[in-house]
Design a protein around this motif. Structure first.
Motif, PDB file in Angstrom:
ATOM      1  N   GLN A  73       0.817  -1.204   0.000  1.00 31.59           N
ATOM      2  CA  GLN A  73       0.000   0.000   0.000  1.00 31.59           C
ATOM      3  C   GLN A  73       0.860   1.267   0.000  1.00 31.59           C
ATOM      4  O   GLN A  73       0.495   2.261  -0.592  1.00 31.59           O
ATOM      5  CB  GLN A  73      -0.841  -0.025   1.268  1.00 31.59           C
ATOM      6  CG  GLN A  73      -2.113   0.731   1.165  1.00 31.59           C
ATOM      7  CD  GLN A  73      -2.981   0.420   2.370  1.00 31.59           C
ATOM      8  OE1 GLN A  73      -2.483   0.210   3.474  1.00 31.59           O
ATOM      9  NE2 GLN A  73      -4.257   0.374   2.166  1.00 31.59           N
ATOM     10  N   SER A 127       6.968  11.044  -7.935  1.00 29.88           N
ATOM     11  CA  SER A 127       5.715  11.238  -7.207  1.00 29.88           C
ATOM     12  C   SER A 127       5.261   9.883  -6.666  1.00 29.88           C
ATOM     13  O   SER A 127       5.781   8.830  -7.055  1.00 29.88           O
ATOM     14  CB  SER A 127       4.646  11.804  -8.143  1.00 29.88           C
ATOM     15  OG  SER A 127       4.225  10.811  -9.039  1.00 29.88           O
ATOM     16  N   HIS A 128       4.256   9.929  -5.801  1.00 29.46           N
ATOM     17  CA  HIS A 128       3.710   8.713  -5.196  1.00 29.46           C
ATOM     18  C   HIS A 128       3.270   7.709  -6.288  1.00 29.46           C
ATOM     19  O   HIS A 128       3.542   6.517  -6.211  1.00 29.46           O
ATOM     20  CB  HIS A 128       2.514   9.098  -4.332  1.00 29.46           C
ATOM     21  CG  HIS A 128       2.075   8.025  -3.414  1.00 29.46           C
ATOM     22  ND1 HIS A 128       2.592   7.887  -2.152  1.00 29.46           N
ATOM     23  CD2 HIS A 128       1.186   7.031  -3.581  1.00 29.46           C
ATOM     24  CE1 HIS A 128       2.028   6.843  -1.581  1.00 29.46           C
ATOM     25  NE2 HIS A 128       1.167   6.312  -2.414  1.00 29.46           N
ATOM     26  N   GLY A 129       2.606   8.223  -7.287  1.00 27.53           N
ATOM     27  CA  GLY A 129       2.110   7.363  -8.368  1.00 27.53           C
ATOM     28  C   GLY A 129       3.243   6.722  -9.145  1.00 27.53           C
ATOM     29  O   GLY A 129       3.185   5.543  -9.500  1.00 27.53           O
ATOM     30  N   GLU A 151      -4.242  -1.957  -2.715  1.00 27.20           N
ATOM     31  CA  GLU A 151      -4.733  -0.640  -3.137  1.00 27.20           C
ATOM     32  C   GLU A 151      -3.772   0.037  -4.118  1.00 27.20           C
ATOM     33  O   GLU A 151      -3.217   1.106  -3.837  1.00 27.20           O
ATOM     34  CB  GLU A 151      -4.978   0.251  -1.921  1.00 27.20           C
ATOM     35  CG  GLU A 151      -6.100  -0.285  -1.068  1.00 27.20           C
ATOM     36  CD  GLU A 151      -6.612   0.744  -0.065  1.00 27.20           C
ATOM     37  OE1 GLU A 151      -6.303   1.928  -0.201  1.00 27.20           O
ATOM     38  OE2 GLU A 151      -7.349   0.334   0.839  1.00 27.20           O
ATOM     39  N   SER A 154      -5.563   3.822  -5.857  1.00 24.42           N
ATOM     40  CA  SER A 154      -6.081   5.054  -5.253  1.00 24.42           C
ATOM     41  C   SER A 154      -5.109   6.232  -5.205  1.00 24.42           C
ATOM     42  O   SER A 154      -5.553   7.362  -5.292  1.00 24.42           O
ATOM     43  CB  SER A 154      -6.719   4.783  -3.891  1.00 24.42           C
ATOM     44  OG  SER A 154      -5.796   4.213  -3.033  1.00 24.42           O
ATOM     45  N   PRO A 155      -3.776   6.022  -5.090  1.00 25.70           N
ATOM     46  CA  PRO A 155      -2.941   7.236  -5.092  1.00 25.70           C
ATOM     47  C   PRO A 155      -2.629   7.767  -6.498  1.00 25.70           C
ATOM     48  O   PRO A 155      -1.936   8.759  -6.627  1.00 25.70           O
ATOM     49  CB  PRO A 155      -1.651   6.777  -4.404  1.00 25.70           C
ATOM     50  CG  PRO A 155      -1.585   5.326  -4.609  1.00 25.70           C
ATOM     51  CD  PRO A 155      -2.972   4.821  -4.832  1.00 25.70           C
ATOM     52  N   LEU A 156      -3.156   7.098  -7.517  1.00 26.78           N
ATOM     53  CA  LEU A 156      -2.738   7.447  -8.881  1.00 26.78           C
ATOM     54  C   LEU A 156      -3.724   8.354  -9.596  1.00 26.78           C
ATOM     55  O   LEU A 156      -4.930   8.282  -9.381  1.00 26.78           O
ATOM     56  CB  LEU A 156      -2.580   6.169  -9.720  1.00 26.78           C
ATOM     57  CG  LEU A 156      -1.600   5.127  -9.205  1.00 26.78           C
ATOM     58  CD1 LEU A 156      -1.510   3.973 -10.193  1.00 26.78           C
ATOM     59  CD2 LEU A 156      -0.230   5.741  -9.001  1.00 26.78           C
ATOM     60  N   ASP A 157      -3.196   9.203 -10.486  1.00 25.08           N
ATOM     61  CA  ASP A 157      -4.073   9.991 -11.335  1.00 25.08           C
ATOM     62  C   ASP A 157      -4.631   9.088 -12.427  1.00 25.08           C
ATOM     63  O   ASP A 157      -4.230   7.934 -12.570  1.00 25.08           O
ATOM     64  CB  ASP A 157      -3.332  11.203 -11.913  1.00 25.08           C
ATOM     65  CG  ASP A 157      -2.185  10.809 -12.817  1.00 25.08           C
ATOM     66  OD1 ASP A 157      -2.368   9.931 -13.685  1.00 25.08           O
ATOM     67  OD2 ASP A 157      -1.091  11.361 -12.662  1.00 25.08           O
ATOM     68  N   ARG A 158      -5.569   9.646 -13.186  1.00 25.65           N
ATOM     69  CA  ARG A 158      -6.305   8.828 -14.162  1.00 25.65           C
ATOM     70  C   ARG A 158      -5.372   8.172 -15.194  1.00 25.65           C
ATOM     71  O   ARG A 158      -5.524   7.017 -15.540  1.00 25.65           O
ATOM     72  CB  ARG A 158      -7.351   9.713 -14.859  1.00 25.65           C
ATOM     73  CG  ARG A 158      -8.353   8.936 -15.663  1.00 25.65           C
ATOM     74  CD  ARG A 158      -9.136   8.006 -14.759  1.00 25.65           C
ATOM     75  NE  ARG A 158      -9.930   7.049 -15.501  1.00 25.65           N
ATOM     76  CZ  ARG A 158     -10.121   5.794 -15.100  1.00 25.65           C
ATOM     77  NH1 ARG A 158      -9.583   5.349 -14.000  1.00 25.65           N
ATOM     78  NH2 ARG A 158     -10.878   4.986 -15.810  1.00 25.65           N
ATOM     79  N   ARG A 159      -4.415   8.955 -15.670  1.00 21.93           N
ATOM     80  CA  ARG A 159      -3.507   8.431 -16.697  1.00 21.93           C
ATOM     81  C   ARG A 159      -2.726   7.234 -16.144  1.00 21.93           C
ATOM     82  O   ARG A 159      -2.647   6.182 -16.775  1.00 21.93           O
ATOM     83  CB  ARG A 159      -2.534   9.537 -17.109  1.00 21.93           C
ATOM     84  CG  ARG A 159      -2.208   9.534 -18.582  1.00 21.93           C
ATOM     85  CD  ARG A 159      -1.151  10.562 -18.953  1.00 21.93           C
ATOM     86  NE  ARG A 159      -1.263  11.863 -18.310  1.00 21.93           N
ATOM     87  CZ  ARG A 159      -2.016  12.870 -18.764  1.00 21.93           C
ATOM     88  NH1 ARG A 159      -2.738  12.702 -19.848  1.00 21.93           N
ATOM     89  NH2 ARG A 159      -2.045  14.026 -18.137  1.00 21.93           N
TER      90      ARG A 159
END
Lengths: 238, 251
Positions: A73, A127-129, A151, A154-159
């Motif tokens: 996670q 970045s986290h993602g 999980e 959840s920390p990721l942007d759409r792309r």
């Protein structure tokens, strides 16, 4: 592929964190583990991977065939080296692969995950993602038979979500068994084979996504909007 | 709270993480900061919370007290149990520790966790405790980095309702379009360290090209309405259900 029988996990005070779980997961299946915060999703994944700490005691059996990889996670905690490429190579080095083989393996999976632009960067610049993607790459290069993801989206942007989803989809095509703990299953609903709902450490119910959506909505799990509407209509959901 | 020509560059980095940002956060309004990973959301929030100083430009915030909840809640924990963790901020500010702690524990439905060690909680529970640790100090401005990450829908709704109710200046970052749509008054979209767009959630979150460029997911209810070429976006699930029934989609 994975057979769990009568699994219970207790903490150091004797409190049950998982209670009498029975579960069968077939080779190549994609299984989603859902539940409210604290329902035992992460503990179940860690139990399958054999990573429960000394303060937790386990009863029952977990049988699994093949190598298990896991993306945590908080993937920054599984990063061991400063340079991305060196970090990804860590397990391959330990397995004794030649430099040539390592490079080939890393290039192959990096191109699937579209992480080539990250390989020469330092972890602390990401970045986290991006770190999540590096952790997934580090897991994939060791070619496990089973991949556990806690999980991952959840920390990721759409792309980035789409990229990780594409990769998860590719794992399925390659007959890899995938188990994902998530509370938002909108993107995985249509290609998951099985959904498991945990509540307070117990297996509340399991089934195909179509069999489970009303129950999932009732427990606050995000499903595709259309399925949410249907659950709403049935009046049992919300 | 205002920012004027704000720039920030991390040491050893060649590019600006924040570039030419001019923002005016309205009092007692909720602002959602959205954008892809690495777009500058967390850096902006850390600047606003005064954890880092701008390379250029300035932030005006008067003498307002600012409370901050980090993206990784564990980074903020240091007490032996949840109750002490939440009680630390009001105690430090000279407020009624017991009263404030009890109030936020109840507000967020986490009274059952009060004797637990914060570090052993699940990530969703930690998120709620982190928020509670900020609310308990009753700051004027509340800054939250990804407050709903790791939370299921009910948790999101709980946090959203509490934020609406407390009537403070709130700035949060989020990847959850649904959370931003339902609870933000204004949205700021960040892209490569700059402000790409700002405006009302219902306007910003239906702009497909903008969302694609900024790596933001279109909220499901807007996607659903757009696919049906509806003139107005349903307010909530009940309204969508009514429309779906009228269209005979659920027969």
């Amino acid at each position: 592929m994975i057979k769990i029988s009568d699994l219970s996990v207790k903490d150091h005070e004797g409190k049950l964190l998982l209670k009498e779980i029975d579960l069968d997961i077939k080779r190549g299946e994609t299984t989603l583990i859902c539940g409210e915060p604290g329902s035992g999703k992460t503990i179940l994944l860690k139990a399958i991977k054999g990573l429960l700490g000394d303060d937790l005691s386990l009863e029952g059996d977990i049988e699994s065939e093949g190598k298990i990889g896991m993306v945590f996670q908080e993937p920054e905690k599984q990063v061991v080296r400063r340079k991305v490429k060196l970090d990804v190579a860590f397990e391959l080095e330990n397995a004794g692969l030649s430099v040539q083989k390592m490079e080939k393996r890393i290039d192959r999976y990096s191109s699937i995950l579209k992480t080539d632009h990250l390989l020469d960067r330092n972890i602390d610049e990401l970045s986290h993602g991006e770190i999540t993607k590096v952790a997934l790459l580090s897991t994939m290069v060791s070619e496990p038979d089973i991949i556990l993801l806690d999980e991952p989206l959840s920390p990721l942007d759409r792309r980035n979500q789409k990229l990780v989803l594409e990769s998860i989809h590719k794992l399925k095509e390659q007959d890899i068994t995938v188990i994902i703990a998530e509370h938002d299953i909108r993107d995985m609903y249509h290609y998951a084979d099985k959904v498991i709902l945990l509540k307070e450490g117990k297996l509340k119910r399991s089934g195909t996504p179509k069999e489970m959506y009303v129950e999932l909505v009732k427990h606050g799990i995000k499903v595709p909007f259309e399925m949410g509407l249907k659950a709403h209509l049935e009046g049992e959901g919300i | 709270m205002k920012t004027k020509d704000l720039y920030f560059k991390y040491p050893r980095s060649e590019r600006y993480a924040i570039e030419s940002v001019n923002l005016d956060f309205k009092d007692k309004k909720i602002t959602g900061v959205m954008g892809e990973n690495g777009s500058g959301k967390t850096t902006l929030l850390r600047l606003l919370a005064r954890f880092i100083e701008p390379t250029e430009g300035k932030i005006e915030f008067g003498d307002q007290e600012i409370g901050f909840s980090p993206e990784d809640p564990e980074l903020g924990f240091f007490e032996k149990d949840v109750e002490s963790e939440i009680g630390f901020y009001p105690k430090n500010r000279g407020l009624d520790q017991e009263k404030m702690t009890k109030k936020v524990l109840e507000q967020l439905d986490i009274s059952h966790l009060k004797e637990k060690l914060p570090f052993i909680l699940s990530s969703g529970q930690q998120r709620l405790v982190s928020l509670a640790s900020v609310l308990s100090g009753d700051p004027d401005v509340i800054i939250l980095d990804e407050p709903t990450h790791s939370l299921h829908k009910k948790g999101e709704e709980k946090i959203g309702e509490v934020l609406k109710k407390i009537n403070k200046t709130i700035i949060f970052s989020t990847h959850s379009s649904e959370f931003a749509l339902d609870y933000a008054d204004e949205i700021i979209v960040m892209h490569e360290g700059k402000v790409l767009a700002e405006g009302k959630p219902r306007k910003i979150l239906k702009d497909k090209d903008l969302l694609e460029k900024a790596g933001i997911r279109m909220p499901e209810i807007i996607r659903w309405a757009k696919e049906r070429s509806l003139q107005t976006i349903p307010k909530d699930m009940n309204e969508a259900l009514k429309i779906a029934k009228e269209r005979g989609e659920l027969d």
